[in-house]
Design an enzyme around this catalytic site. Structure first.
Site, short mmCIF file in Angstrom:
data_model
loop_
_atom_site.label_atom_id
_atom_site.label_comp_id
_atom_site.label_asym_id
_atom_site.label_seq_id
_atom_site.Cartn_x
_atom_site.Cartn_y
_atom_site.Cartn_z
N THR A 252 45.49 23.79 23.25
CA THR A 252 45.80 25.18 23.55
C THR A 252 44.66 26.15 23.19
OG1 THR A 252 46.95 25.36 21.43
CG2 THR A 252 48.29 24.88 23.37
N GLU B 185 15.17 11.88 19.93
CA GLU B 185 14.46 12.90 19.16
C GLU B 185 13.95 12.29 17.86
OE1 GLU B 185 17.73 15.48 18.60
OE2 GLU B 185 17.50 16.53 20.51
N HIS C 53 19.01 19.50 16.85
CA HIS C 53 20.20 18.85 16.32
C HIS C 53 20.08 18.50 14.84
CE1 HIS C 53 20.63 17.48 20.72
NE2 HIS C 53 21.45 18.48 20.51
#
Length: 308
Positions: free
Chosen positions: A17, A219, A260
């Site tokens: 929701t 990476e 990241h």
């Protein structure tokens, strides 16, 4: 064929929701053959519907309503509650869990991954966009709205594994435009601790008859590339692999953090230079630019065909 998911896969959305989850659910329902989203879970919202998907207070209620085991879950709940949601999914027999949520405490992620391993479940993520099988199903936000995902992900023979959600689509779009296309693409997440790594997904791609090659986005930071190189060598993989390494500039900027959470360079082995060398030793070619990937892959496929 595909890996992890197919047209028969059923899944729920935990936190359905929430605003982003409502959009994600619509995207999944609209894509391909139509994902079988059989329920959603938000405590206190029992009896509601989201795009026709029934909402329950608990995973157990969703499973009971479905009347048989549910294959997967997309977890979109806030980071403080993610561990409880994932534990609940695993304990109710769900085997494929895509965690979209980011900024989850590392200790929580470690505990989730450990429980999944004990129960024979697979976690994709956290901080990822999920899984897509072109023209069939997408589980998560990967590719965005169905019409956009259909443009970027064309059916084909190349598997994609990427630490970046956006780069999953970038590389897949490039491969699709070049006529190679995608068998299955998996956004595995860019955090320091994640569920499924390159090496853990390789056996699934290796066993998939439709997959003829692999492209990875990687990476600096972490040891996943070393694990991949070792797996490829020890198992004499049939699949040619092309990689793209972002963040090479970090080698010239010691101590610099970038992108990241997984790009934490703890030592020489974590640097881009060392990773590229290790991948090369295993026969994995690292492209200088993403645009080069299709031609490198075509050359590798042709070479493999001649030697076969």
């Amino acid at each position: 064929m595909s890996i992890l998911v197919d047209e028969t896969t059923t899944f729920i959305v935990q936190g359905i929701t929430g605003r982003e989850a409502v959009n994600l659910t619509r995207e999944c329902l609209d894509y391909g053959k139509g994902a079988k989203v059989v329920g959603g879970v938000t405590p206190g919202r029992l009896g509601r519907e989201v795009h026709g998907v029934p909402v329950f207070d608990t995973v157990a209620q969703a499973v009971a309503h479905h009347g048989q085991p549910i294959d997967g879950s997309v977890v979109t709940v806030p980071p403080a509650f993610t561990k409880d949601a994932v534990f609940e999914a695993i304990e109710n027999g769900i085997k494929i869990i895509v965690i979209v949520t980011e900024r989850i405490p590392r200790r929580d992620v470690a505990q989730m991954v450990e429980l999944a391993n004990l129960r024979g479940a697979r976690i994709i993520g956290p901080n990822c966009l999920g899984i897509i099988v072109p023209d069939v199903i997408k589980m998560g936000g990967i590719g965005g709205p169905a019409k956009d995902a259909a443009k970027s992900y064309k059916k084909g023979s190349i598997g994609v594994i990427s630490r970046s959600g956006g780069m999953t689509t970038e590389m897949s779009s490039t491969l699709s435009a070049a006529g190679l296309g995608i068998s299955t693409a998996v956004s595995i997440g860019g955090d320091a601790i994640i569920g499924q790594t390159y090496a853990e997904l390789m056996p699934l791609f290796e066993a998939d008859e439709e997959t003829e090659g692999i492209v990875i986005y990687t990476e600096p930071g972490g040891r996943m590339e070393a694990e991949l190189a070792r797996w490829v060598t020890e198992n004499n993989s049939r699949l040619p692999i092309v990689a793209f390494m972002a963040g090479r500039f970090m080698d010239e900027m010691p101590g610099m953090s970038f992108g990241h959470a997984g790009t934490i360079v703890e030592g020489k082995e974590d640097t881009a230079t060392e990773k590229i060398a290790r991948l090369a030793e295993a026969g994995i070619t690292v492209a200088e630019e993403i645009s080069e990937i299709p031609e490198i892959m075509k050359a590798k496929l042709a070479e493999r065909s001649v030697s076969a």
